[in-house]
Design a protein around this motif. Sequence first.
Motif, PDB file in Angstrom:
ATOM      1  N   THR A   1      -3.415   0.089  -3.514  1.00 43.80           N
ATOM      2  CA  THR A   1      -3.224  -1.147  -2.756  1.00 43.80           C
ATOM      3  C   THR A   1      -3.100  -2.316  -3.723  1.00 43.80           C
ATOM      4  O   THR A   1      -3.832  -2.393  -4.717  1.00 43.80           O
ATOM      5  CB  THR A   1      -4.400  -1.402  -1.794  1.00 43.80           C
ATOM      6  OG1 THR A   1      -4.563  -0.272  -0.941  1.00 43.80           O
ATOM      7  CG2 THR A   1      -4.150  -2.635  -0.942  1.00 43.80           C
TER       8      THR A   1
ATOM      9  N   PRO B   1      -4.562   6.797  -3.381  1.00 42.81           N
ATOM     10  CA  PRO B   1      -4.435   5.539  -2.625  1.00 42.81           C
ATOM     11  C   PRO B   1      -4.269   4.347  -3.558  1.00 42.81           C
ATOM     12  O   PRO B   1      -5.034   4.178  -4.503  1.00 42.81           O
ATOM     13  CB  PRO B   1      -5.744   5.462  -1.834  1.00 42.81           C
ATOM     14  CG  PRO B   1      -6.700   6.338  -2.576  1.00 42.81           C
ATOM     15  CD  PRO B   1      -5.891   7.417  -3.226  1.00 42.81           C
TER      16      PRO B   1
ATOM     17  N   ARG C   1      -5.830   6.167   2.958  1.00 37.56           N
ATOM     18  CA  ARG C   1      -6.746   5.039   3.093  1.00 37.56           C
ATOM     19  C   ARG C   1      -7.948   5.271   2.174  1.00 37.56           C
ATOM     20  O   ARG C   1      -8.145   6.333   1.617  1.00 37.56           O
ATOM     21  CB  ARG C   1      -7.233   4.902   4.533  1.00 37.56           C
ATOM     22  CG  ARG C   1      -6.125   4.619   5.535  1.00 37.56           C
ATOM     23  CD  ARG C   1      -6.587   4.778   6.969  1.00 37.56           C
ATOM     24  NE  ARG C   1      -7.618   3.824   7.347  1.00 37.56           N
ATOM     25  CZ  ARG C   1      -8.903   4.112   7.531  1.00 37.56           C
ATOM     26  NH1 ARG C   1      -9.337   5.350   7.362  1.00 37.56           N
ATOM     27  NH2 ARG C   1      -9.754   3.173   7.898  1.00 37.56           N
ATOM     28  N   GLY C   2      -8.766   4.216   2.061  1.00 33.80           N
ATOM     29  CA  GLY C   2     -10.072   4.378   1.442  1.00 33.80           C
ATOM     30  C   GLY C   2     -10.121   4.247  -0.061  1.00 33.80           C
ATOM     31  O   GLY C   2     -11.090   4.655  -0.687  1.00 33.80           O
TER      32      GLY C   2
ATOM     33  N   HIS D   1       0.840  -1.211   0.000  1.00 35.91           N
ATOM     34  CA  HIS D   1       0.000   0.000   0.000  1.00 35.91           C
ATOM     35  C   HIS D   1       0.867   1.250   0.000  1.00 35.91           C
ATOM     36  O   HIS D   1       1.929   1.292   0.621  1.00 35.91           O
ATOM     37  CB  HIS D   1      -0.921   0.028   1.215  1.00 35.91           C
ATOM     38  CG  HIS D   1      -1.764   1.262   1.274  1.00 35.91           C
ATOM     39  ND1 HIS D   1      -2.854   1.451   0.463  1.00 35.91           N
ATOM     40  CD2 HIS D   1      -1.641   2.383   2.033  1.00 35.91           C
ATOM     41  CE1 HIS D   1      -3.390   2.628   0.721  1.00 35.91           C
ATOM     42  NE2 HIS D   1      -2.671   3.222   1.658  1.00 35.91           N
TER      43      HIS D   1
ATOM     44  N   SER E   1      -7.069  -2.449   7.667  1.00 28.29           N
ATOM     45  CA  SER E   1      -6.951  -1.077   8.164  1.00 28.29           C
ATOM     46  C   SER E   1      -7.248  -0.025   7.106  1.00 28.29           C
ATOM     47  O   SER E   1      -7.383   1.157   7.431  1.00 28.29           O
ATOM     48  CB  SER E   1      -5.530  -0.841   8.703  1.00 28.29           C
ATOM     49  OG  SER E   1      -4.590  -0.715   7.645  1.00 28.29           O
ATOM     50  N   LEU E   2      -7.359  -0.427   5.842  1.00 36.07           N
ATOM     51  CA  LEU E   2      -7.396   0.549   4.757  1.00 36.07           C
ATOM     52  C   LEU E   2      -8.795   1.004   4.367  1.00 36.07           C
ATOM     53  O   LEU E   2      -8.944   1.943   3.584  1.00 36.07           O
ATOM     54  CB  LEU E   2      -6.696  -0.047   3.519  1.00 36.07           C
ATOM     55  CG  LEU E   2      -5.198  -0.299   3.687  1.00 36.07           C
ATOM     56  CD1 LEU E   2      -4.636  -1.017   2.470  1.00 36.07           C
ATOM     57  CD2 LEU E   2      -4.451   1.003   3.931  1.00 36.07           C
ATOM     58  N   ASP E   3      -9.830   0.324   4.880  1.00 35.09           N
ATOM     59  CA  ASP E   3     -11.207   0.689   4.535  1.00 35.09           C
ATOM     60  C   ASP E   3     -11.377   0.759   3.013  1.00 35.09           C
ATOM     61  O   ASP E   3     -11.873   1.752   2.464  1.00 35.09           O
ATOM     62  CB  ASP E   3     -11.584   2.022   5.181  1.00 35.09           C
ATOM     63  CG  ASP E   3     -13.084   2.290   5.127  1.00 35.09           C
ATOM     64  OD1 ASP E   3     -13.849   1.313   5.027  1.00 35.09           O
ATOM     65  OD2 ASP E   3     -13.473   3.475   5.169  1.00 35.09           O
TER      66      ASP E   3
END
Length: 368
Positions: free
Chosen positions: A125, A123, A65-66, A61, A151-153
């Motif tokens: 991932t 973001p 986040r998100g 990542h 944890s990344l929502d």
Amino acid sequence: MSEDNDALLRLAADLVAIDSRSFVSNLAVAERIEAELPGFEIERLDYADANGVAKRVLVAHRGPRGGYALSGHMDTVPDTGWTNPPWTPRLDGGVLHGLGSTDMKGPVAACIVAARGLPADVPVTLLLTTDEETTKEGARAIAQRSRLARSLDLKGIVVAEPTGLAPVRGHRSHIEYTAVATGVQAHSSTGQGVNANWALIPFLAEMKTIAERLRSDPALQDPGYDPPFSDFNLIVDNHGTAVNVTVARATARIKFRRSRNVDTSAIEAAVHAAAERAGVALTEKREGTPPELPEDHPLIRHAVAETGQPARTAPYGTDASELQAVAPCVVLGPGTMTTAHTPRECVAVSDLTDAVPLFRRMLSAAQT
């Protein structure tokens, strides 16, 4: 763009050149991939498979986040039937040849090049698994053990299996049944042995009836899939027994692929009842619930808008059956299944290069 394309082809070829059939370790592939991801936070999920072989899953990542994730698997099917060297990548007429080129080291390379080329504030991932071709254990490790992924929502996951860059909103997942009949090994001429096949055959006869029912009973079919009937594929193994030896162990394995919208409880009960009647030992392994998103789901609408192609369903399975526990999944990637799992496996370079900007558009949308 030329720089991206060169990097993409180099990485795809490097990954194809590493043997990572599901029954061998994928650590070399994982290490090669990790070297391509400077600046990414990387979580390594290590495990030993059922045969004690070391495996590694990577969650990488960068940025806020998100966002969305791109996912692919590092393992391949066996090299059955190959006459050309399977781990010698060959570029011929705009096509990359080699075991795993389309399923799915080429798509994994496209994911990596797409991800690392985005601005730092987008973001990004990557969920990179192994054992997809067998047990889905790598994807299950992410769903159950990855602190980083949880944890990344995440808003959604693009599983980059080869779909011709058309979105797949749902697919089947399977139950794998293993039925074992036990006999007594002896020289077949002595009359002292007990052939396990004679116990297995009545069970197989009932399985044939079930297979025929799945193809003929509309109540067990899903018209949203092509084909509408479930796969019920049988493999029988006498474990190398010679023809002049009574069979001490006879094994039947069945892969039963079912759709989300079909109640298969009666079929599942029938398999267990047939095993009990025949006196064979039955075990099963289940993938997650068949993943299927509605056409109006935001992730599906996004994929349709970016590709310009309608969403469809597929009869096969992917890591989405396990990764859906982390975030909603769409299956979308370069190449096709036409040559996957064959000794002619290949992928058009244009498919791989087209995937990179598409993946970037998919990921960048997380900011809007």
